[in-house]
Design a protein around this motif. Structure first.
Motif, PDB file in Angstrom:
ATOM      1  N   ILE A  62      -3.469  17.750   4.263  1.00 42.38           N
ATOM      2  CA  ILE A  62      -2.337  16.796   4.976  1.00 42.38           C
ATOM      3  C   ILE A  62      -1.033  17.091   4.290  1.00 42.38           C
ATOM      4  N   GLN A  63       0.155  16.994   5.129  1.00 44.56           N
ATOM      5  CA  GLN A  63       1.442  17.230   4.638  1.00 44.56           C
ATOM      6  C   GLN A  63       1.971  15.647   4.636  1.00 44.56           C
ATOM      7  N   VAL A  64       2.085  14.808   3.554  1.00 41.98           N
ATOM      8  CA  VAL A  64       2.601  13.401   3.757  1.00 41.98           C
ATOM      9  C   VAL A  64       4.164  13.480   4.138  1.00 41.98           C
ATOM     10  N   THR A  65       4.328  12.924   5.224  1.00 40.89           N
ATOM     11  CA  THR A  65       5.677  12.726   5.700  1.00 40.89           C
ATOM     12  C   THR A  65       6.367  11.347   5.100  1.00 40.89           C
ATOM     13  N   GLU A  66       5.593  10.534   5.023  1.00 41.18           N
ATOM     14  CA  GLU A  66       5.763   8.929   4.416  1.00 41.18           C
ATOM     15  C   GLU A  66       4.912   8.479   3.573  1.00 41.18           C
ATOM     16  N   ALA A  67       5.199   7.579   2.724  1.00 37.68           N
ATOM     17  CA  ALA A  67       4.112   6.986   2.148  1.00 37.68           C
ATOM     18  C   ALA A  67       4.965   5.590   1.380  1.00 37.68           C
ATOM     19  N   ARG A  68       4.381   4.615   1.162  1.00 35.98           N
ATOM     20  CA  ARG A  68       4.686   3.353   0.797  1.00 35.98           C
ATOM     21  C   ARG A  68       3.819   2.308   0.544  1.00 35.98           C
ATOM     22  N   LEU A  69       3.899   1.051  -0.297  1.00 40.60           N
ATOM     23  CA  LEU A  69       3.053   0.408  -0.766  1.00 40.60           C
ATOM     24  C   LEU A  69       3.357  -0.927   0.341  1.00 40.60           C
ATOM     25  N   GLU A  70       2.105  -1.356   0.944  1.00 40.17           N
ATOM     26  CA  GLU A  70       2.132  -2.232   2.035  1.00 40.17           C
ATOM     27  C   GLU A  70       2.556  -3.671   1.271  1.00 40.17           C
TER      28      GLU A  70
END
Length: 241
Positions: A233-241
Motif C-alpha cells: 500500500i502507498q499511504v496518501t494520508e495518515a492521522r491520529l483520530e
C-alpha cells in the motif's frame, strides 16, 4: 548482564512484532524511555521496510519519544553478501544507541526486539547488546506463531497488512486487517505454500494502527501498488483520530 538502572529502548518498526515486544515490555513494567526506528533506503535483511514513516504517529499515540535512524546513515551498499550487509545495516543502529546513551543521564538497561525465528537478525542484535553491555528482551522468540497472533488480537491490536510477497497472497490482502478469518486463511496457505502465519520470512508486512498501548488510533488512506506477484500500500494520508 542485568542492569536495573537506566531505561529501555524499543526497536520499533510500527509492525505487529515490534509493537508486541514493546507492549509486553510495558506490561512487565520495564521503563521504556525511547523507541528507535530504522528507515532503510531499500530492501533490508535486518529491518522491516514498508511504512516506517508512520512510526512518528504511532510514537505520539503511545507517548514515548522516537529516535529515527535515517537511510543516509547506512553503509550497506559496500557489502558483498547477505552476512556483510546485515553487519553493515546494524552499524547505524548501534551508533544511534551509543549516541542516545551519551545523551541520557543513565545507561541503556536493555533493548526490546520483535524477532520470532530469525537467527540472522537475533544473533546480530544479541551481539550488539553484548557490546553495549545491556540486556535483550525478545518475548516473541521461538514462540508458537498462531498463539502469538491470537494473543495480539485478544489484547486488542488492530493490525493492517501493508505489503505482500508470497504465493497465495494476492492484491486483496493489501490493506486487509489481520483478524481471525485472515489467520485461518494464512494457516491454509502455510500448509499449501509454506507461508509463515506471522510473515516471518517476509511473506507479508504489517502496521499496528491501534492497541491497548496507544491513546489514539491511526487512520489511513492509501492506494495499492501491485506488480502481479507482490505489492504494497502507498499511504496518501495518515492521522491520529
Amino acid at each position: 548482564m542485568d542492569r536495573t538502572d537506566g531505561g529501555w529502548v524499543s526497536l520499533f518498526s510500527g509492525g505487529k512484532d515490534s509493537a508486541w515486544a514493546l507492549y509486553q515490555a510495558l506490561e512487565r513494567g520495564l521503563d521504556v524511555t525511547h523507541l528507535v526506528t530504522v528507515h532503510p533506503a531499500g530492501d533490508s535483511y535486518m529491518y522491516h521496510v514498508p511504512a516506517t514513516d508512520l512510526t512518528a504517529l504511532a510514537a505520539e499515540s503511545i507517548g514515548i519519544p522516537l529516535v529515527d535512524v535515517e537511510p543516509e546513515d547506512f553503509a550497506a551498499e559496500s557489502a558483498t553478501d547477505s552476512s556483510a550487509q546485515g553487519d553493515a545495516e546494524l552499524e547505524p543502529l548501534e551508533a544511534a544507541l551509543c549516541d542516545l546513551e551519551s545523551d541520557l543521564e543513565s545507561d541503556i538497561a536493555g533493548v526490546t526486539a520483535g524477532a520470532v525465528e530469525s537467527e540472522y537478525q537475533t544473533s546480530r542484535i544479541e551481539e550488539m547488546c553484548e557490546r553495549l553491555e545491556c540486556d535483550l528482551f525478545a518475548p516473541l522468540w521461538r514462540e508458537d506463531p498462531r498463539e502469538l497472533a491470537d494473543a495480539m488480537l485478544e489484547a486488542g491490536f488492530e493490525i493492517v497488512i501493508v505489503q505482500v510477497a508470497a504465493h497465495g497472497l494476492d492484491e486483496s490482502w493489501l490493506g486487509r486487517t489481520l483478524d481471525e478469518d485472515a489467520l485461518a486463511e494464512l494457516e491454509e496457505l502455510n500448509e499449501e505454500y509454506g507461508v509463515h502465519v506471522l510473515g516471518e520470512g517476509g511473506e507479508f508486512e504489517t502496521i499496528v494502527v491501534d492497541g491497548p498501548h496507544m491513546d489514539r488510533r491511526i487512520a489511513l488512506e492509501y492506494e495499492t501498488e501491485w506488480d502481479g506477484t507482490r505489492g504494497r500500500i502507498q499511504v496518501t494520508e495518515a492521522r491520529l483520530e
